[in-house]
Design a protein around this motif. Structure first.
Motif: not given
Length: 406
Positions: A87-90, A15-19, A121-125, A163-164
């Protein structure tokens, strides 16, 4: 710092792809040429058209969509990059990178590039804290990949935690700092010089499970290698047994015994400008190393030791234009032993410390040293961090070989 830089921006499916749209825009505004590679999952969150409009460049997503028959896109991109930023890196792309998988445009380009790589990185905690993800990130960090840590707060999944994706402004700041440091290295006082540093304690095998060694942690050698790199030198670190991992972005030659270290150092000696022998090398080794474990028997055992080759003395005998620095770890009579060692081994400088003094011994993060040349004491440093000692020593070496006070 970003003007004229070519940055490959890899966007993966979170979802962070929007950034990434804001990030791309800010990089372009700073003067960077941004080429975007999107994974198939990323296109579920944000369109190619959005990134194309912001980057003013064609967006890549399909490895096999070759529009120019004269070139291969992922190789051209990999070769042109000054930096590859994911960025973001899953968790998925981090796993692919760690294990060398290449099944899409982004992962294939990452394998092909020799440019620095930065990952946000960006993912669930819970995913971010999973042992598998931590393991994969450690693998990449050991290879020299730079990480921009995620922020903490409310995540899209509803959890609160780390994770954000870091904010675009902060990511741009990290990139600017990275390039600023690169420029500093290029213009440093040791720019263009080849520096060899030895670190750690050598191991002399008695049998497959026992050995003779010493208390050296390698920390002083690591600090010197890092300081030399920061001052622009091309650094090779010859490391024996150490307590920690060598610094990133430095060539490392792993050795075990004194003989191994002599061979490694001598192979680098001819082309080197400065050699700093901070390693604690065993003075003696077992005359015979047993091929299998020695079994216990009787109340005593006699171990015959023979002298190892003195690496510093050997180098001193063959010195031409190289600047040679030795270390003297003593427990008394510091000045007399240091001066004697410098003369016998034809060194340019000797760094002496009394390892019986608190804060100056093995395994600690500080040191108390005196530096000598042929005329005697050059400087006596109070208790400092080993990083600070390394900076003083390398500044002195740079002044000596250039003839210019820094």
């Amino acid at each position: 710092m970003l003007k004229g830089k070519t940055i490959i921006l890899g966007i993966t499916g979170g979802i962070a792809a929007y950034k990434a749209a804001s990030l791309c825009s800010k990089l372009v505004q700073k003067g960077a040429e941004v080429h975007v590679i999107m994974t198939a999952s990323a296109k579920e969150f944000i369109t190619e058209l959005t990134l194309q409009s912001l980057s003013k460049q064609r967006v890549y997503s399909d490895t096999f969509q070759e529009r120019d028959p004269s070139s291969i896109s992922h190789i051209d991109l990999a070769d042109s990059a000054d930096l590859v930023l994911v960025a973001p890196a899953t968790a998925n792309i981090i796993a692919k990178m760690a294990h060398g998988l290449a099944d899409d445009m982004l992962s294939t380009t990452l394998l092909a590039t020799t440019a620095p790589v930065m990952v946000a990185p960006a993912m669930n905690v819970h995913m971010y804290q999973h042992p598998a993800v931590i393991h994969n990130m450690n693998i990449l960090a050991d290879r020299g990949v730079h990480f921009i840590e995620p922020g903490e707060g409310l995540l899209a999944c509803g959890y609160v935690g780390k994770g954000r994706l870091e904010e675009p402004e902060a990511i741009v700041g990290c990139i600017e700092t990275f390039f600023r440091q690169q420029e500093s290295v290029k213009s440093g006082p040791l720019s263009g010089k080849k520096v060899v540093v030895t670190a750690g304690g050598t191991i002399e095998r008695i049998d497959p499970v026992r050995y003779i060694s010493n208390d050296s942690s390698g920390k002083m050698g690591f600090a010197i290698a890092s300081a030399a790199r920061a001052m622009g030198a091309d650094v090779t670190l010859v490391a024996a047994r150490t307590d920690g991992k060598p610094p990133q972005d430095i060539k490392v030659v792993q050795v075990q015994s004194a003989e191994d270290m002599l061979e490694a150092v001598y192979s680098l000696w001819e082309d080197c400008d400065i050699l700093i022998k901070a390693a604690a090398v065993s003075d003696y080794r077992p005359k015979q190393s047993m091929p299998s474990k020695i079994k216990k028997g009787g109340d005593s055992i006699t171990l015959e030791l023979i002298k190892t080759t003195d690496i510093l003395e050997t180098l001193g005998k063959h010195k031409r234009n190289q600047f040679l620095i030795g270390f003297a770890a003593e427990t008394g009579n510091l000045e007399s032993y240091a001066k004697d060692k410098l003369a016998r081994k034809n060194c340019d400088l000797i760094v002496a410390n009394d390892v019986s003094v608190a804060g100056a011994g093995f395994g600690v993060d500080t040191n108390i040293v005196s530096i000598f040349d042929r005329d005697g004491l050059v400087v006596s440093l109070p208790q400092l961090s080993k990083d600070e000692v390394a900076q003083h020593l390398l500044t002195l070496a740079a002044e000596r070989i250039s003839g210019v006070s820094l």
